[in-house]
Design a protein around this motif. Structure first.
Motif, PDB file in Angstrom:
ATOM      1  N   ARG A  29     -54.594 -10.079  64.910  1.00 30.09           N
ATOM      2  CA  ARG A  29     -53.440  -9.994  65.796  1.00 30.09           C
ATOM      3  C   ARG A  29     -52.756 -11.358  65.836  1.00 30.09           C
ATOM      4  O   ARG A  29     -53.402 -12.395  65.727  1.00 30.09           O
ATOM      5  CB  ARG A  29     -53.847  -9.630  67.236  1.00 30.09           C
ATOM      6  CG  ARG A  29     -54.433  -8.251  67.412  1.00 30.09           C
ATOM      7  CD  ARG A  29     -54.819  -8.039  68.872  1.00 30.09           C
ATOM      8  NE  ARG A  29     -55.428  -6.738  69.097  1.00 30.09           N
ATOM      9  CZ  ARG A  29     -56.717  -6.476  68.954  1.00 30.09           C
ATOM     10  NH1 ARG A  29     -57.551  -7.453  68.590  1.00 30.09           N
ATOM     11  NH2 ARG A  29     -57.193  -5.262  69.177  1.00 30.09           N
ATOM     12  N   VAL A  30     -51.436 -11.342  66.038  1.00 31.35           N
ATOM     13  CA  VAL A  30     -50.732 -12.592  66.309  1.00 31.35           C
ATOM     14  C   VAL A  30     -51.056 -12.986  67.741  1.00 31.35           C
ATOM     15  O   VAL A  30     -50.855 -12.203  68.673  1.00 31.35           O
ATOM     16  CB  VAL A  30     -49.202 -12.405  66.154  1.00 31.35           C
ATOM     17  CG1 VAL A  30     -48.485 -13.686  66.556  1.00 31.35           C
ATOM     18  CG2 VAL A  30     -48.844 -12.023  64.725  1.00 31.35           C
TER      19      VAL A  30
ATOM     20  N   ASP B 285     -42.020 -12.134  56.203  1.00 31.74           N
ATOM     21  CA  ASP B 285     -43.134 -11.640  55.393  1.00 31.74           C
ATOM     22  C   ASP B 285     -43.623 -12.692  54.399  1.00 31.74           C
ATOM     23  O   ASP B 285     -44.835 -12.865  54.205  1.00 31.74           O
ATOM     24  CB  ASP B 285     -42.682 -10.371  54.649  1.00 31.74           C
ATOM     25  CG  ASP B 285     -43.820  -9.674  53.932  1.00 31.74           C
ATOM     26  OD1 ASP B 285     -44.842  -9.394  54.577  1.00 31.74           O
ATOM     27  OD2 ASP B 285     -43.677  -9.402  52.721  1.00 31.74           O
ATOM     28  N   GLN B 286     -42.699 -13.417  53.771  1.00 27.95           N
ATOM     29  CA  GLN B 286     -43.061 -14.335  52.686  1.00 27.95           C
ATOM     30  C   GLN B 286     -43.230 -15.791  53.125  1.00 27.95           C
ATOM     31  O   GLN B 286     -43.948 -16.544  52.482  1.00 27.95           O
ATOM     32  CB  GLN B 286     -42.012 -14.269  51.580  1.00 27.95           C
ATOM     33  CG  GLN B 286     -41.916 -12.913  50.899  1.00 27.95           C
ATOM     34  CD  GLN B 286     -43.206 -12.540  50.170  1.00 27.95           C
ATOM     35  OE1 GLN B 286     -43.624 -13.214  49.244  1.00 27.95           O
ATOM     36  NE2 GLN B 286     -43.844 -11.460  50.611  1.00 27.95           N
ATOM     37  N   GLN B 287     -42.551 -16.184  54.201  1.00 25.96           N
ATOM     38  CA  GLN B 287     -42.567 -17.602  54.606  1.00 25.96           C
ATOM     39  C   GLN B 287     -43.371 -17.872  55.878  1.00 25.96           C
ATOM     40  O   GLN B 287     -43.939 -18.948  56.031  1.00 25.96           O
ATOM     41  CB  GLN B 287     -41.133 -18.106  54.813  1.00 25.96           C
ATOM     42  CG  GLN B 287     -40.240 -17.968  53.586  1.00 25.96           C
ATOM     43  CD  GLN B 287     -40.735 -18.777  52.404  1.00 25.96           C
ATOM     44  OE1 GLN B 287     -41.241 -19.876  52.544  1.00 25.96           O
ATOM     45  NE2 GLN B 287     -40.586 -18.206  51.205  1.00 25.96           N
ATOM     46  N   LEU B 288     -43.403 -16.929  56.798  1.00 26.36           N
ATOM     47  CA  LEU B 288     -44.029 -17.198  58.098  1.00 26.36           C
ATOM     48  C   LEU B 288     -45.451 -16.645  58.212  1.00 26.36           C
ATOM     49  O   LEU B 288     -46.247 -17.141  59.000  1.00 26.36           O
ATOM     50  CB  LEU B 288     -43.163 -16.624  59.237  1.00 26.36           C
ATOM     51  CG  LEU B 288     -41.702 -17.081  59.286  1.00 26.36           C
ATOM     52  CD1 LEU B 288     -41.035 -16.568  60.556  1.00 26.36           C
ATOM     53  CD2 LEU B 288     -41.599 -18.608  59.214  1.00 26.36           C
TER      54      LEU B 288
ATOM     55  N   THR C   8     -41.696 -21.005  62.886  1.00 23.44           N
ATOM     56  CA  THR C   8     -42.226 -21.585  61.641  1.00 23.44           C
ATOM     57  C   THR C   8     -43.539 -20.948  61.190  1.00 23.44           C
ATOM     58  O   THR C   8     -43.994 -21.191  60.075  1.00 23.44           O
ATOM     59  CB  THR C   8     -42.441 -23.094  61.808  1.00 23.44           C
ATOM     60  OG1 THR C   8     -43.312 -23.312  62.929  1.00 23.44           O
ATOM     61  CG2 THR C   8     -41.115 -23.814  62.062  1.00 23.44           C
ATOM     62  N   GLY C   9     -44.164 -20.150  62.069  1.00 22.00           N
ATOM     63  CA  GLY C   9     -45.420 -19.513  61.673  1.00 22.00           C
ATOM     64  C   GLY C   9     -46.093 -18.820  62.836  1.00 22.00           C
ATOM     65  O   GLY C   9     -45.535 -18.733  63.951  1.00 22.00           O
ATOM     66  N   PHE C  10     -47.329 -18.337  62.580  1.00 24.46           N
ATOM     67  CA  PHE C  10     -48.077 -17.601  63.598  1.00 24.46           C
ATOM     68  C   PHE C  10     -49.523 -18.097  63.639  1.00 24.46           C
ATOM     69  O   PHE C  10     -50.080 -18.508  62.617  1.00 24.46           O
ATOM     70  CB  PHE C  10     -48.095 -16.098  63.296  1.00 24.46           C
ATOM     71  CG  PHE C  10     -46.736 -15.483  63.152  1.00 24.46           C
ATOM     72  CD1 PHE C  10     -45.942 -15.238  64.268  1.00 24.46           C
ATOM     73  CD2 PHE C  10     -46.231 -15.145  61.905  1.00 24.46           C
ATOM     74  CE1 PHE C  10     -44.687 -14.665  64.143  1.00 24.46           C
ATOM     75  CE2 PHE C  10     -44.978 -14.570  61.763  1.00 24.46           C
ATOM     76  CZ  PHE C  10     -44.198 -14.336  62.892  1.00 24.46           C
TER      77      PHE C  10
ATOM     78  N   GLY D 226     -42.642 -26.019  69.504  1.00 27.47           N
ATOM     79  CA  GLY D 226     -43.869 -25.786  70.252  1.00 27.47           C
ATOM     80  C   GLY D 226     -44.479 -24.452  69.876  1.00 27.47           C
ATOM     81  O   GLY D 226     -44.408 -24.028  68.724  1.00 27.47           O
ATOM     82  N   SER D 227     -45.082 -23.761  70.860  1.00 26.64           N
ATOM     83  CA  SER D 227     -45.703 -22.466  70.584  1.00 26.64           C
ATOM     84  C   SER D 227     -45.608 -21.572  71.810  1.00 26.64           C
ATOM     85  O   SER D 227     -45.441 -22.050  72.938  1.00 26.64           O
ATOM     86  CB  SER D 227     -47.164 -22.653  70.171  1.00 26.64           C
ATOM     87  OG  SER D 227     -47.918 -23.205  71.236  1.00 26.64           O
ATOM     88  N   TYR D 228     -45.734 -20.263  71.560  1.00 24.57           N
ATOM     89  CA  TYR D 228     -45.622 -19.266  72.627  1.00 24.57           C
ATOM     90  C   TYR D 228     -46.759 -18.264  72.503  1.00 24.57           C
ATOM     91  O   TYR D 228     -47.003 -17.731  71.420  1.00 24.57           O
ATOM     92  CB  TYR D 228     -44.282 -18.517  72.525  1.00 24.57           C
ATOM     93  CG  TYR D 228     -43.069 -19.404  72.695  1.00 24.57           C
ATOM     94  CD1 TYR D 228     -42.436 -19.528  73.926  1.00 24.57           C
ATOM     95  CD2 TYR D 228     -42.567 -20.128  71.615  1.00 24.57           C
ATOM     96  CE1 TYR D 228     -41.323 -20.342  74.080  1.00 24.57           C
ATOM     97  CE2 TYR D 228     -41.461 -20.955  71.761  1.00 24.57           C
ATOM     98  CZ  TYR D 228     -40.843 -21.057  73.000  1.00 24.57           C
ATOM     99  OH  TYR D 228     -39.748 -21.873  73.142  1.00 24.57           O
ATOM    100  N   GLU D 229     -47.458 -18.036  73.615  1.00 25.26           N
ATOM    101  CA  GLU D 229     -48.485 -16.996  73.635  1.00 25.26           C
ATOM    102  C   GLU D 229     -47.817 -15.656  73.357  1.00 25.26           C
ATOM    103  O   GLU D 229     -46.728 -15.378  73.855  1.00 25.26           O
ATOM    104  CB  GLU D 229     -49.170 -16.934  75.009  1.00 25.26           C
ATOM    105  CG  GLU D 229     -49.851 -18.224  75.432  1.00 25.26           C
ATOM    106  CD  GLU D 229     -51.187 -18.446  74.732  1.00 25.26           C
ATOM    107  OE1 GLU D 229     -51.751 -17.445  74.211  1.00 25.26           O
ATOM    108  OE2 GLU D 229     -51.654 -19.590  74.679  1.00 25.26           O
ATOM    109  N   ALA D 230     -48.485 -14.818  72.544  1.00 20.60           N
ATOM    110  CA  ALA D 230     -47.886 -13.532  72.190  1.00 20.60           C
ATOM    111  C   ALA D 230     -48.943 -12.439  72.126  1.00 20.60           C
ATOM    112  O   ALA D 230     -49.988 -12.618  71.510  1.00 20.60           O
ATOM    113  CB  ALA D 230     -47.174 -13.637  70.845  1.00 20.60           C
TER     114      ALA D 230
END
Length: 496
Positions: free
Chosen positions: A261-262, A287-290, A253-255, A270-274
């Motif tokens: 940096r991401v 590109d347009q939504q996230l 759903t996003g960053f 939830g979320s993930y370390e990247a």
């Protein structure tokens, strides 16, 4: 942090590009997680398994360029035959120009040359010359062009490319190239048809892509027993054996962004370390939504100007008896291709007299339908971004089935025991597909190599894109290559 310490990498999307990227990144020793919004991996190459015993490939059905698949598996110490069995189709496919006017394409070049000469005196010699040029383009294209990231024109400052620039014919249309060599309208139709796999009409496709004629005619048309689901399952196994993990039924759903940096990938769970991201889902959607507006590569106006490859109306049909006249691949060119192409690209609308394609894999594979039954996949190319409704699908189902039944000389509709449709709204819902496209971005001259949407985010250092909206373009082999190219770009970033 030590330079050789494994990094957390998130791959978004488990289609061919995502599977490929995940495998290469895991092989390099990184901790790779692939996040897929659907319940199954495979993207457009997912399968439908019905309680009546049918297995339908949902999307790709042509296995061309077998060397690209072999190169992928060889990079991990495997062969395609370690995972699935390939059958070479003979005839490769049939082109239907009329009820009694059918061109069956042999599986060998000797037979193809005989077919050409039978339709046009001197065409066998013209074919030999045409295919020699196409073989050169294929060799240069596969070895020198398609594995380049398209980030700079300097990538193409290669002595072989410069020497061969004239022979590559990047600035001549495929249509002109074909018409220069062949006069018979059916031979022209045969030689221009691979442009449909590139998502454009032959007039707008560079003659460089006659390499597809070599790929299709000389290298043959193959079929993986069990369908394309066997190929995606094999690639998943390769990635898992290298250490990649797969997470399904979860949507990104996003960053979270830190220092350009991401740093985290956010999902609906939830979320993930990247420390690195490969965007192998729909590029436009990411590109347009996230991505926040200030970090996007492009604005919506840029995307609106892109020439998209078609969408498609697809029917998956189970028939409780054999359909005698169909072979594995059947292309219905019994109406004017110019009219249908105009209604896809120039004046987008539902087609007035559509061309369509019928795949009947049960002719080759007894596992995809119950004994004595037929598995029938029908695809009609369609403009992107137009209205989609059940009523329209029904109208075109009747139109196509009437023509198919007339050609086959039998009533098929009364024997249907499974039917499902798939169209623009489904491509959007399942894949966040821009405009509901089925194939990605058209390979036109203005959308080739460095002129495609960039594989790299211009503002965020650690996110790269893969798939059919970036290099090298639409199709299964290009998607596999795209994953490799994007993975290499991320690996280069991580080394610095």
């Amino acid at each position: 942090m030590m330079q050789n310490e494994p990094k957390n990498i998130i791959v978004i999307g488990a289609g061919f590009a995502g599977l490929s990227a995940a495998a290469y990144l895991a092989k390099a020793g990184h901790s790779v997680s692939v996040i897929e919004k659907n319940a199954e991996i495979g993207g457009r190459a997912r399968q439908i398994r019905t309680d009546k015993g049918y297995t339908f490939d949902m999307g790709p059905s042509w296995y061309w360029m077998p060397d690209v698949f072999e190169r992928f598996f060889a990079d991990f110490g495997y062969k395609a035959s370690d995972f699935y069995t390939l059958t070479k189709l003979d005839p490769q496919y049939a082109i239907v120009f009329g009820k009694e006017d059918i061109m069956n394409i042999p599986s060998d070049m000797t037979g193809i040359a005989r077919l050409f000469e039978g339709l046009e005196k001197g065409a066998a010699d013209a074919l030999k010359s045409f295919m020699s040029e196409a073989a050169y383009k294929y060799k240069v294209g596969i070895e020198k062009l398609v594995y380049k990231p398209g980030l700079s024109l300097l990538e193409f400052a290669d002595i072989d490319l410069i020497r061969g620039a004239f022979r590559l014919q990047a600035f001549t249309s495929l249509s002109k190239h074909v018409q220069k060599n062949f006069k018979h309208p059916q031979l022209r139709a045969l030689m221009e048809f691979p442009a449909l796999f590139l998502g454009a009409i032959a007039q707008d496709t560079p003659a460089l892509y006659s390499l597809m004629n070599y790929a299709g005619l000389a290298l043959g048309t193959w079929y993986p027993q069990g369908g394309f689901g066997q190929v995606t399952a094999a690639m998943k196994t390769v990635a898992e054996n290298a250490g990649a993990k797969f997470i399904t039924n979860e949507s990104v759903t996003g960053f979270e962004i830190n220092n350009k940096r991401v740093s985290k990938v956010i999902t609906n769970r939830g979320s993930y370390e990247a420390e690195g991201v490969i965007g192998a889902a729909d590029y436009h959607h990411i590109d347009q939504q996230l991505i926040d507006a200030k970090f996007r590569n492009y604005d919506q106006a840029y995307w609106n100007k892109r020439t998209m490859a078609p969408s498609a109306l697809i029917f998956y049909i189970g028939v409780k008896r054999k359909v005698q006249r169909l072979i594995h691949h059947n292309l219905f060119f019994d109406e004017a291709i110019e009219t249908h192409a105009d209604e896809i690209y120039k004046n987008p609308q539902w087609p007035s007299k559509p061309l369509f394609y019928v795949c009947c894999p049960s002719k080759t594979d007894s596992t995809v339908a119950p004994a004595g039954h037929e598995n029938v996949f029908i695809l009609m190319p369609l403009a992107t971004g137009i209205k989609d409704s059940e009523a329209l699908r029904e109208i075109y189902f009747d139109t196509i089935m009437t023509r198919l039944e007339t050609y086959c000389g039998e009533d098929i509709r009364s024997a249907i025991d499974y039917r499902k449709s798939y169209c623009i709204a489904d491509f959007v819902a399942d894949y966040n597909s821009f405009g509901g496209n089925a194939y990605g971005l058209a390979n036109t001259l203005r959308q080739t190599a460095v002129l495609k949407p960039s594989i790299k985010n211009k503002h965020l250092q650690n996110i790269f894109f893969a798939g059919h909206l970036t290099v090298p373009g639409p199709g299964v082999p290009p998607a596999i290559i795209s994953g490799n190219v994007a993975a290499n770009q991320l690996l280069n970033y991580l080394k610095n």
